[in-house]
Design a protein around this motif. Structure first.
Motif, PDB file in Angstrom:
ATOM      1  N   PHE A 275      33.153  43.848  22.282  1.00 44.35           N
ATOM      2  CA  PHE A 275      32.307  45.018  22.046  1.00 44.35           C
ATOM      3  C   PHE A 275      31.302  45.294  23.165  1.00 44.35           C
ATOM      4  O   PHE A 275      30.573  46.272  23.102  1.00 44.35           O
TER       5      PHE A 275
ATOM      6  N   ALA B 108      31.861  77.259  22.330  1.00 46.54           N
ATOM      7  CA  ALA B 108      30.883  76.185  22.101  1.00 46.54           C
ATOM      8  C   ALA B 108      29.885  76.126  23.253  1.00 46.54           C
ATOM      9  O   ALA B 108      28.675  76.000  23.041  1.00 46.54           O
TER      10      ALA B 108
ATOM     11  N   ASP C  23      31.809  66.629  15.772  1.00 46.83           N
ATOM     12  CA  ASP C  23      31.958  65.272  16.343  1.00 46.83           C
ATOM     13  C   ASP C  23      32.997  64.497  15.545  1.00 46.83           C
ATOM     14  O   ASP C  23      33.860  63.822  16.103  1.00 46.83           O
TER      15      ASP C  23
ATOM     16  N   PHE D 120      34.413  62.857  28.823  1.00 44.26           N
ATOM     17  CA  PHE D 120      34.297  61.403  28.661  1.00 44.26           C
ATOM     18  C   PHE D 120      34.054  60.746  30.022  1.00 44.26           C
ATOM     19  O   PHE D 120      33.200  59.884  30.159  1.00 44.26           O
TER      20      PHE D 120
ATOM     21  N   LYS E 207      43.737  59.999  16.327  1.00 50.66           N
ATOM     22  CA  LYS E 207      44.949  60.369  15.582  1.00 50.66           C
ATOM     23  C   LYS E 207      44.741  60.239  14.078  1.00 50.66           C
ATOM     24  O   LYS E 207      45.628  59.817  13.350  1.00 50.66           O
TER      25      LYS E 207
ATOM     26  N   ASN F 187      36.555  65.926  16.122  1.00 47.66           N
ATOM     27  CA  ASN F 187      37.052  65.605  17.467  1.00 47.66           C
ATOM     28  C   ASN F 187      37.362  64.118  17.613  1.00 47.66           C
ATOM     29  O   ASN F 187      38.346  63.739  18.242  1.00 47.66           O
TER      30      ASN F 187
ATOM     31  N   TYR G  29      46.574  71.604  18.253  1.00 45.86           N
ATOM     32  CA  TYR G  29      46.468  70.605  17.183  1.00 45.86           C
ATOM     33  C   TYR G  29      46.748  71.172  15.795  1.00 45.86           C
ATOM     34  O   TYR G  29      46.808  70.428  14.829  1.00 45.86           O
TER      35      TYR G  29
ATOM     36  N   TYR H  42      25.604  61.612  25.155  1.00 44.69           N
ATOM     37  CA  TYR H  42      26.173  61.978  23.847  1.00 44.69           C
ATOM     38  C   TYR H  42      26.604  63.441  23.844  1.00 44.69           C
ATOM     39  O   TYR H  42      27.707  63.781  23.412  1.00 44.69           O
TER      40      TYR H  42
ATOM     41  N   ASN I 264      50.804  64.550  24.164  1.00 44.85           N
ATOM     42  CA  ASN I 264      49.771  65.244  24.924  1.00 44.85           C
ATOM     43  C   ASN I 264      50.101  66.731  24.987  1.00 44.85           C
ATOM     44  O   ASN I 264      51.099  67.123  25.571  1.00 44.85           O
TER      45      ASN I 264
ATOM     46  N   MET J  86      38.149  64.085  25.858  1.00 43.46           N
ATOM     47  CA  MET J  86      38.242  63.430  24.544  1.00 43.46           C
ATOM     48  C   MET J  86      39.625  63.609  23.893  1.00 43.46           C
ATOM     49  O   MET J  86      40.002  62.847  23.015  1.00 43.46           O
ATOM     50  N   HIS J  87      40.352  64.589  24.321  1.00 43.67           N
ATOM     51  CA  HIS J  87      41.668  64.802  23.718  1.00 43.67           C
ATOM     52  C   HIS J  87      42.803  64.111  24.480  1.00 43.67           C
ATOM     53  O   HIS J  87      43.949  64.174  24.065  1.00 43.67           O
ATOM     54  N   ASP J  88      42.454  63.477  25.607  1.00 45.19           N
ATOM     55  CA  ASP J  88      43.496  62.751  26.338  1.00 45.19           C
ATOM     56  C   ASP J  88      43.897  61.511  25.548  1.00 45.19           C
ATOM     57  O   ASP J  88      43.026  60.807  25.040  1.00 45.19           O
ATOM     58  N   PRO J  89      45.182  61.229  25.472  1.00 42.22           N
ATOM     59  CA  PRO J  89      45.597  60.040  24.721  1.00 42.22           C
ATOM     60  C   PRO J  89      45.266  58.766  25.490  1.00 42.22           C
ATOM     61  O   PRO J  89      45.194  58.771  26.712  1.00 42.22           O
TER      62      PRO J  89
ATOM     63  N   ILE K  25      40.544  63.501  15.845  1.00 41.36           N
ATOM     64  CA  ILE K  25      41.705  63.956  16.632  1.00 41.36           C
ATOM     65  C   ILE K  25      42.034  62.917  17.699  1.00 41.36           C
ATOM     66  O   ILE K  25      43.192  62.544  17.894  1.00 41.36           O
ATOM     67  N   THR K  26      40.981  62.437  18.377  1.00 43.92           N
ATOM     68  CA  THR K  26      41.190  61.432  19.428  1.00 43.92           C
ATOM     69  C   THR K  26      41.826  60.168  18.859  1.00 43.92           C
ATOM     70  O   THR K  26      42.685  59.557  19.482  1.00 43.92           O
TER      71      THR K  26
ATOM     72  N   ASN L 154      39.501  76.860  19.275  1.00 42.37           N
ATOM     73  CA  ASN L 154      39.324  75.510  19.805  1.00 42.37           C
ATOM     74  C   ASN L 154      40.540  74.629  19.502  1.00 42.37           C
ATOM     75  O   ASN L 154      41.402  74.423  20.343  1.00 42.37           O
TER      76      ASN L 154
ATOM     77  N   PHE M  49      30.515  64.448  23.406  1.00 41.25           N
ATOM     78  CA  PHE M  49      30.984  64.880  22.083  1.00 41.25           C
ATOM     79  C   PHE M  49      30.706  66.335  21.731  1.00 41.25           C
ATOM     80  O   PHE M  49      31.294  66.858  20.805  1.00 41.25           O
ATOM     81  N   LYS M  50      29.763  66.974  22.394  1.00 39.01           N
ATOM     82  CA  LYS M  50      29.382  68.315  21.958  1.00 39.01           C
ATOM     83  C   LYS M  50      30.071  69.431  22.726  1.00 39.01           C
ATOM     84  O   LYS M  50      30.395  70.453  22.154  1.00 39.01           O
ATOM     85  N   LEU M  51      30.234  69.254  24.018  1.00 38.29           N
ATOM     86  CA  LEU M  51      30.864  70.330  24.785  1.00 38.29           C
ATOM     87  C   LEU M  51      32.378  70.179  24.668  1.00 38.29           C
ATOM     88  O   LEU M  51      33.067  69.774  25.597  1.00 38.29           O
ATOM     89  N   THR M  52      32.858  70.504  23.491  1.00 40.08           N
ATOM     90  CA  THR M  52      34.235  70.158  23.159  1.00 40.08           C
ATOM     91  C   THR M  52      35.277  70.983  23.902  1.00 40.08           C
ATOM     92  O   THR M  52      36.438  70.624  23.926  1.00 40.08           O
ATOM     93  N   GLU M  53      34.847  72.089  24.493  1.00 38.13           N
ATOM     94  CA  GLU M  53      35.855  72.942  25.123  1.00 38.13           C
ATOM     95  C   GLU M  53      36.063  72.634  26.598  1.00 38.13           C
ATOM     96  O   GLU M  53      37.034  73.058  27.192  1.00 38.13           O
ATOM     97  N   GLN M  54      35.093  71.927  27.198  1.00 43.90           N
ATOM     98  CA  GLN M  54      35.213  71.671  28.628  1.00 43.90           C
ATOM     99  C   GLN M  54      35.912  70.340  28.864  1.00 43.90           C
ATOM    100  O   GLN M  54      35.616  69.359  28.205  1.00 43.90           O
TER     101      GLN M  54
ATOM    102  N   LYS N 137      44.267  74.333  21.493  1.00 38.22           N
ATOM    103  CA  LYS N 137      44.641  73.058  22.135  1.00 38.22           C
ATOM    104  C   LYS N 137      45.927  72.482  21.542  1.00 38.22           C
ATOM    105  O   LYS N 137      46.375  71.413  21.944  1.00 38.22           O
TER     106      LYS N 137
END
Lengths: 457, 306
Positions: free
Chosen positions: B35, A421, A99, B278, A108, A102, A130, B265, A34, B53-56, A105-106, A124, B269-274, A128
């Motif tokens: 599913f 963005a 999309d 999710f 991996k 990203n 990456y 959506y 992380n 979205m970047h949290d593991p 990346i999520t 971006n 997926f679009k507001l990638t910086e904030q 972060k």
């Protein structure tokens, strides 16, 4: 009964298999940590698995001529022949490329290499943690050869180079010269240096509208596609800015931009069109429905609408001319395009090394000339390892002309401002509101505030 | 004695049949759990976090309680999307049901090939890929060279062009019209089948008693079609609530056409910086699911009372 047992056993086996299939993939421990937790680049310390460095994956955004597999494949094959490294190429679309990256990346599963601009690679994904810092690939000679503004845009605030610049251009606008001549609007153009004043632009639109009685040009605002055109037009008309010089805040609420928006809104020949994006708009000019396109650059001039029907020509052969954006005194500041390669840190040092070989091969060797040439943009450096890159398009009159009259007006690369963005989203939403007839100053103030809130995090 | 010995054998047989039955259900059950159920649980749990979205991991963010839900009610973009979604549902569901009932009533007595032809015509937009359908509609709606503007101008009904998908006055209506054409196919097929299955003896008895055509329809046929109507109402409601592809392909949520599905959506997926999208997007999903559940429950309740 036996049959039933057999079927039941078969079904149970199938289920067990599908369970295994569904649950697969977790045994491979992700290499990235992380970034927010460590505060440093993820997985840099992870030991690199060996034996896979002969194969890397590269994802390419549709950047100029690099969209064409026909152009790119021979270069990649040559690279593989020279280095023994196999490259799996995948082309992305701007509509959903972010999309995909990203999501990768999520999951991996990020590619080893990616080709795009600093707003993604530096501001971006780089910010972060990456991306791999490429500053060890840039020595003093490289620094003297690479366009300083381009290198600055590819460098993060803490001095890390997350993108190796390959090629640059300045976005401009295109006009249908035959339509201008027919309406007597060509008198407002300075075709020697491809400039015009704001006053000349307004008069030209009036003349064209008087001639055809329909929309001359569109402020497209369906989405963010091609928004560099609308930003450049509005900023240039009365000398407005989009961000401050330090790239720490969005400033498009300055009175000069509001004045430009009010002027454009008052012009019957200009339509604020929420059903168009940049790509739609330039096609409408190619089809001779619109007389101007604000989403234009040298790649479009060489092959309008990517239709393959001839450089600088509309579908019926009318002449398209590249123009600088109109400004009060005819001295525009153009939006830049800087593209290059970045390397994702997937924790595999062998792959990172192979990816660096790719970067070196196409950015800093004699092959950089071919890489830039197929892009239809200009090389981001004057020379590479003794190869002169400053004059690679000497045999192409259109490129030479563009290099002379458009490229020198390249302005500040402000797309690296934090919250980019979100700011782009605010911009086209604001244009939709202006087009709808809402109060311009209030709409501008609201959306700039939103952009700055995103900028502040 | 004979009776006593027969009982355990029958139970064993029953058990074996039950096991076989469950095994047959197992493939679907596993996919349903894998599913639908598990993602649903993850969605609910994530909606209580600020997961980015970047949290593991599946639920990588911090637990923030109901903050996302509180924030939603002050988010005017979400509220606008919710309003648009309800407009789509309120307009689309009754019109789809009424139109498909009307068409079915008109065609269900037709001869085989003619009936099949009508079924095909109305079902065609359903089986055609939504992207292909949308591309054709986008061309027809085009502001500059679309056929609607061309015809309306040719007929002298409009002077200038109408920006169908770029003008707030028209865009949502245009989306609803496409949704309508792609939604009526299945209800028509179902209603034709339901009308064909109505008990003829009851109809004849009503006619003998002097019932008019309208009375026969509303007093005899309509009650027997109620389960079909309920199914159509629920399915159309869910489809309308989940309108996404049309928005994504035609307007990208602009010109007053943003819907909750599209906003989910966009936020995810679009507001990638904030950070926190999710979690926030999943909170929207939970709210949407609650509305769909409530409306479906009301529909079930009303149909049961009928």
């Amino acid at each position: 009964m036996k049959m039933k047992k057999l079927v039941a056993a078969a079904l149970a086996a199938a289920m067990a298999l599908s369970l295994v299939a569904c649950g697969g993939g977790n045994d491979q421990k992700p290499a990235q940590s992380n970034p927010s937790a460590s505060g440093s680049q993820p997985a840099q310390s992870t030991p690199a698995p060996s034996g896979s460095a002969t194969e890397i994956t590269a994802w390419i955004y549709p950047v100029g001529g690099w969209t064409s597999e026909e152009n790119v494949k021979p270069l990649i094959e040559q690279f593989t022949a020279d280095t023994g490294i196999k490259v799996n190429l995948e082309w992305l679309a701007y509509a959903d490329g972010d999309d995909k990256v990203n999501t990768a990346i999520t999951a991996k599963k990020a590619p080893d290499l990616i080709m795009e601009g600093p707003e993604r690679l530096v501001a971006n994904w780089g910010a972060k943690g990456y991306m791999v810092d490429l500053s060890d690939m840039i020595d003093d000679t490289d620094r003297s050869e690479i366009n300083a503004a381009a290198l600055a845009a590819c460098t993060s605030t803490d001095g890390k180079v997350y993108q190796y610049p390959m090629f640059i251009t300045a976005h401009c606008m295109g006009i249908n010269l035959d339509a201008f001549k027919a309406a007597g609007a060509d008198q407002y153009l300075n075709l020697d240096n491809h400039t015009w004043t704001t006053e000349g632009f307004i008069k030209a639109v009036e003349a064209l509208y008087a001639k055809k009685g329909d929309t001359v040009a569109a402020i497209y605002c369906k989405g963010q596609g091609g928004d560099q055109g609308t930003r450049a037009l509005i900023n240039n008309m009365y000398g407005g800015t989009f961000t401050n010089a330090e790239h720490t805040a969005y400033t498009w609420d300055d009175p000069n931009n509001i004045k430009a928006l009010e002027q454009l809104k008052s012009m019957p020949g200009i339509a604020f069109d929420a059903s168009l994006e940049g790509g739609d708009e330039l096609k409408l000019m190619y089809q001779e429905i619109l007389d101007m396109a604000f989403c234009w650059n040298i790649a479009q001039q060489l092959d309008p609408a990517t239709a393959g029907t001839g450089a600088g020509k509309t579908m019926n052969g009318q002449e398209i001319v590249c123009m600088n954006f109109p400004s009060p005194d005819g001295t525009p500041v153009l939006q830049g395009g800087i593209w290059g390669l970045g390397i994702f840190n997937n924790g595999d040092q062998a792959k990172i090394d192979a990816a660096k070989q790719f970067v070196k091969y196409f950015c800093d060797s004699e092959h950089a000339a071919d890489a830039a040439k197929i892009s239809n943009f200009f090389s981001a450096r004057s020379a590479a390892e003794g190869t002169d890159l400053s004059n690679i398009f000497a045999d192409n009159a259109i490129m030479t002309d563009y290099n002379k009259v458009i490229l020198p007006n390249l302005g500040d690369y402000y797309q690296i401002t934090t919250g980019w963005a979100g700011a782009r989203t605010e911009w086209w939403n604001m244009l939709q509101k202006v087009g709808k007839g809402e109060d311009i100053a209030a709409s501008v103030a609201e959306h700039v505030a939103n952009a700055n809130a995103a900028n502040a995090g | 004695m004979a009776k006593q010995s027969k009982q355990p054998m029958s139970r064993a047989l029953q058990r074996r049949e039950n096991i076989a039955g469950y095994l047959f259900m197992l493939p679907c059950l596993i996919f349903f759990i894998g599913f639908v159920v598990i993602p649903m649980i993850i969605c609910i749990l994530t909606s209580l976090t600020d997961t980015n979205m970047h949290d593991p991991g599946l639920i990588g963010g911090s637990f923030i309680g109901l903050d996302n839900f509180v924030r939603l009610w002050g988010d005017k973009d979400f509220l606008a999307a919710l309003k648009n979604t309800f407009v789509i549902v309120i307009v689309s569901v009754p019109t789809v049901c009424a139109f498909s009932l009307w068409v079915s009533s008109a065609i269900y007595k037709m001869k085989g090939p003619v009936l099949s032809a009508f079924r095909c015509i109305f079902y065609l937009p359903v089986v055609t890929g939504s992207v292909a359908v949308t591309v054709v509609w986008a061309w027809m709606y085009n502001n500059y060279y679309g056929i609607f503007n061309y015809v309306l101008k040719g007929l002298g009904l409009i002077e200038g062009r109408i920006n169908w998908l770029g003008d707030e006055k028209f865009a949502l209506g245009c989306i609803i019209l496409i949704l309508f054409t792609t939604s009526v196919g299945q209800p028509i097929v179902l209603y034709v089948s339901a009308l064909g299955n109505v008990d003829q003896t009851l109809i004849e008895a009503a006619q003998v008693d002097g019932a008019t055509e309208m009375q026969v329809f509303w007093k005899v046929k309509w009650p027997q079609m109620m389960p079909t109507t309920l199914y159509i109402l629920v399915i159309t409601t869910i489809n309308s609530f989940q309108c996404f592809a049309l928005i994504q392909l035609l307007t990208k949520g602009g010109a007053g056409t943003d819907t909750v599905m599209y906003r989910i959506y966009w936020t995810a997926f679009k507001l990638t910086e904030q950070a926190g999208h999710f979690g926030y997007a999943n909170a929207m999903g939970v709210v949407l699911a609650i509305f769909i559940g409530l409306l479906s429950a009301v529909q079930f309740k009303l149909a049961k009372e009928k």
